[in-house]
Design an enzyme around this catalytic site. Sequence first.
Site, short mmCIF file in Angstrom:
data_model
loop_
_atom_site.label_atom_id
_atom_site.label_comp_id
_atom_site.label_asym_id
_atom_site.label_seq_id
_atom_site.Cartn_x
_atom_site.Cartn_y
_atom_site.Cartn_z
N ASN A 37 0.82 -1.22 0.00
CA ASN A 37 0.00 0.00 0.00
C ASN A 37 0.85 1.27 0.00
O ASN A 37 1.64 1.50 0.93
CB ASN A 37 -0.90 -0.04 1.24
CG ASN A 37 -2.12 0.84 1.10
OD1 ASN A 37 -2.35 1.44 0.04
ND2 ASN A 37 -2.90 0.93 2.17
N HIS A 122 -15.04 -4.83 9.98
CA HIS A 122 -14.73 -3.49 10.46
C HIS A 122 -15.98 -2.62 10.58
O HIS A 122 -16.56 -2.25 9.57
CB HIS A 122 -13.82 -2.77 9.47
CG HIS A 122 -12.41 -3.22 9.52
ND1 HIS A 122 -11.37 -2.37 9.31
CD2 HIS A 122 -11.86 -4.43 9.77
CE1 HIS A 122 -10.23 -3.03 9.40
NE2 HIS A 122 -10.50 -4.28 9.68
N ARG A 147 -14.73 -5.56 14.77
CA ARG A 147 -13.78 -4.54 15.20
C ARG A 147 -14.50 -3.20 15.19
O ARG A 147 -15.15 -2.86 14.19
CB ARG A 147 -12.60 -4.53 14.24
CG ARG A 147 -11.59 -3.45 14.54
CD ARG A 147 -10.47 -3.43 13.52
NE ARG A 147 -10.47 -2.17 12.81
CZ ARG A 147 -9.41 -1.66 12.20
NH1 ARG A 147 -8.28 -2.31 12.18
NH2 ARG A 147 -9.50 -0.50 11.57
N TYR A 159 -7.53 8.33 11.41
CA TYR A 159 -7.19 7.18 10.56
C TYR A 159 -7.83 5.93 11.14
O TYR A 159 -7.91 5.74 12.33
CB TYR A 159 -5.67 6.98 10.50
CG TYR A 159 -5.32 5.80 9.64
CD1 TYR A 159 -5.39 5.89 8.26
CD2 TYR A 159 -4.98 4.57 10.21
CE1 TYR A 159 -5.13 4.80 7.46
CE2 TYR A 159 -4.72 3.47 9.41
CZ TYR A 159 -4.79 3.59 8.04
OH TYR A 159 -4.53 2.50 7.26
N ASP A 210 -8.35 -1.45 17.24
CA ASP A 210 -7.00 -1.19 16.71
C ASP A 210 -6.54 0.20 17.15
O ASP A 210 -7.23 1.20 16.91
CB ASP A 210 -7.07 -1.25 15.17
CG ASP A 210 -5.70 -1.29 14.52
OD1 ASP A 210 -4.71 -1.06 15.21
OD2 ASP A 210 -5.66 -1.53 13.29
N HIS A 212 -3.56 1.45 16.19
CA HIS A 212 -2.70 1.98 15.12
C HIS A 212 -1.39 2.59 15.64
O HIS A 212 -0.97 3.64 15.17
CB HIS A 212 -3.47 2.99 14.26
CG HIS A 212 -4.47 2.33 13.37
ND1 HIS A 212 -4.11 1.55 12.30
CD2 HIS A 212 -5.82 2.33 13.41
CE1 HIS A 212 -5.19 1.09 11.71
NE2 HIS A 212 -6.24 1.53 12.35
N GLU A 236 -5.28 -4.08 19.42
CA GLU A 236 -4.25 -4.25 18.38
C GLU A 236 -3.28 -3.07 18.31
O GLU A 236 -3.71 -1.92 18.45
CB GLU A 236 -4.98 -4.42 17.04
CG GLU A 236 -4.06 -4.55 15.85
CD GLU A 236 -4.82 -4.49 14.54
OE1 GLU A 236 -6.05 -4.71 14.53
OE2 GLU A 236 -4.20 -4.19 13.52
N GLU A 262 1.03 -6.51 11.90
CA GLU A 262 0.71 -6.28 10.49
C GLU A 262 1.84 -5.56 9.74
O GLU A 262 1.90 -5.63 8.53
CB GLU A 262 -0.62 -5.54 10.32
CG GLU A 262 -0.58 -4.10 10.78
CD GLU A 262 -1.92 -3.38 10.61
OE1 GLU A 262 -2.96 -3.97 10.92
OE2 GLU A 262 -1.90 -2.23 10.17
N ARG A 283 -0.25 -10.96 13.91
CA ARG A 283 -1.10 -10.29 12.92
C ARG A 283 -0.52 -10.21 11.52
O ARG A 283 -1.12 -9.62 10.63
CB ARG A 283 -1.31 -8.83 13.39
CG ARG A 283 -2.24 -8.66 14.51
CD ARG A 283 -3.67 -8.56 14.06
NE ARG A 283 -3.95 -7.41 13.23
CZ ARG A 283 -4.72 -7.44 12.16
NH1 ARG A 283 -5.27 -8.55 11.76
NH2 ARG A 283 -4.95 -6.34 11.46
N HIS A 312 -3.64 -10.33 9.21
CA HIS A 312 -4.07 -9.10 8.54
C HIS A 312 -4.86 -9.45 7.27
O HIS A 312 -4.47 -10.32 6.50
CB HIS A 312 -2.79 -8.34 8.17
CG HIS A 312 -2.98 -6.94 7.76
ND1 HIS A 312 -2.09 -6.29 6.94
CD2 HIS A 312 -3.95 -6.04 8.04
CE1 HIS A 312 -2.48 -5.05 6.74
NE2 HIS A 312 -3.61 -4.87 7.41
N ASP A 316 -6.21 -3.53 1.29
CA ASP A 316 -5.03 -3.32 0.46
C ASP A 316 -4.24 -4.62 0.24
O ASP A 316 -3.15 -4.61 -0.31
CB ASP A 316 -4.12 -2.23 1.04
CG ASP A 316 -3.89 -2.39 2.53
OD1 ASP A 316 -4.82 -2.15 3.32
OD2 ASP A 316 -2.76 -2.74 2.90
N GLU A 339 -8.88 -11.44 9.77
CA GLU A 339 -9.49 -10.15 9.41
C GLU A 339 -10.07 -10.25 8.00
O GLU A 339 -9.47 -10.83 7.10
CB GLU A 339 -8.41 -9.06 9.44
CG GLU A 339 -8.95 -7.67 9.11
CD GLU A 339 -7.84 -6.61 9.17
OE1 GLU A 339 -6.65 -6.97 9.14
OE2 GLU A 339 -8.20 -5.43 9.25
N TRP A 402 0.57 6.94 12.65
CA TRP A 402 -0.77 6.88 12.09
C TRP A 402 -1.81 7.50 12.99
O TRP A 402 -2.92 7.52 12.81
CB TRP A 402 -1.15 5.44 11.84
CG TRP A 402 -0.52 4.87 10.64
CD1 TRP A 402 0.28 5.53 9.74
CD2 TRP A 402 -0.64 3.55 10.20
NE1 TRP A 402 0.66 4.67 8.77
CE2 TRP A 402 0.11 3.43 9.03
CE3 TRP A 402 -1.32 2.45 10.68
CZ2 TRP A 402 0.20 2.26 8.32
CZ3 TRP A 402 -1.23 1.29 9.99
CH2 TRP A 402 -0.47 1.20 8.82
#
Length: 402
Positions: A37, A122, A147, A159, A210, A212, A236, A262, A283, A312, A316, A339, A402
Amino acid sequence: MKITDAKVFVTCPGRNFVTLKIYTDAGIYGIGDATLNGRELAVVSYLEDHVIPCLIGRDASQIEDIWQYLYRGAYWRRGPVNMSASAAVDMALWDIKGKALNTPVYNLLGGKSRSAVMVYGHANGADLHDTIAEVGKYVDMGYRAIRAQSGIPGLKSTYGVGRGKLFYEPAEKGLPPENTWNTEKYLVYTPQLFKALREEFGDEHYLLHDCHHRLTPIQAARLGKELEPYHLFWLEDTVPCELQESFRLIRQHTTTPLAVGEVFNTIYDYTTLFTEQLIDYVRMSLLRGGGITPSLKVAHMAGVYHIKTGFHGATDLSPVTMAAALHFDLAIHNFGVQEYMRHTPETDAVFPHHYTFDKGYMYPGDAPGLGVDFDETLAAKYPYERAYLPVNRLEDGTMFNW
Ligand code: CS2
Ligand code: MG
């Protein structure tokens, strides 16, 4: 069975995907996912300029040897570009082997250890009310595991909350957009969100969240502790994961299960986390981790330390990685959850596949190989479009995670 040729395709049916197709003299081809990504074209060049010339003439059945050849032979080990390219080759070779032996890949990995793969979806909402409504939609679709991510009161954009329902897309076309972040606001709000979700939906569903990578270890410890009454399935990526030792502090303070990986790409990213039992779920995606071959080793090592997988599966990663993950998940013993961020109908049409979803579980299907194909003609209608993940700054402008 010799490799005669390999080609790389870049297509953007809503988002960019990089696909590798390996051809053999037996008339069988295999496909692999090489999407990274926001850095897609780096992997294209790595494959075209440096990997494919070394593949031609090799025996396609020697999957382990080819993986080691790419990993050890490059001299420059690890890294997301290198490992994503190796993953694409590895997936394509497992696909070829399955087709050659007329059996689905899960059979080659030891056969079924379970009958279905539990997935989580999600649910993203702009605020508390909206997030409750989004979780409700996943409950109605029959998901067992959901999630929940939410916009934070007082912050303009966050994000992981993103645009689009069901087809949540993290990247944005053009140059990277910027978000503004405030950790205290997030830490105050998140326990309120999960309290409200438990009050609304009760205890029946697994709830995930998550972070991030936005917390420090002590902030992660605080959040984990405050979320304990709502017994999350996992929390996460609490902290940036380069420093494995930071999980010692988090672990000391909370019983909320932790998931990480991830952004990892080798087994060496996990040694402290595994051997000291600092996490509960690994992950890494098959794509980022170099393919099925090395990921089997990661999963097996994790299993020794009572750690399960929760690979993960964001949008993407193309349907090729999704298919490969489902074969993998069905076969390994220490599977936890997978996921599943649904792809758009345009993407699904470019990658016709046999995998299916039913009431919170997925099935890879019984087609030989990975059970996913690539429609080159349709793919050609969607040329590459530059897109990036957003960046995040604190309110005073400091560059953040992030
Ligand atoms: C996320 C992803 O799925 C997840 O858990 O963290 O959306 C991730 O940010 C993207 O895959 C990055 O490309
Ligand atoms: Mg994540």
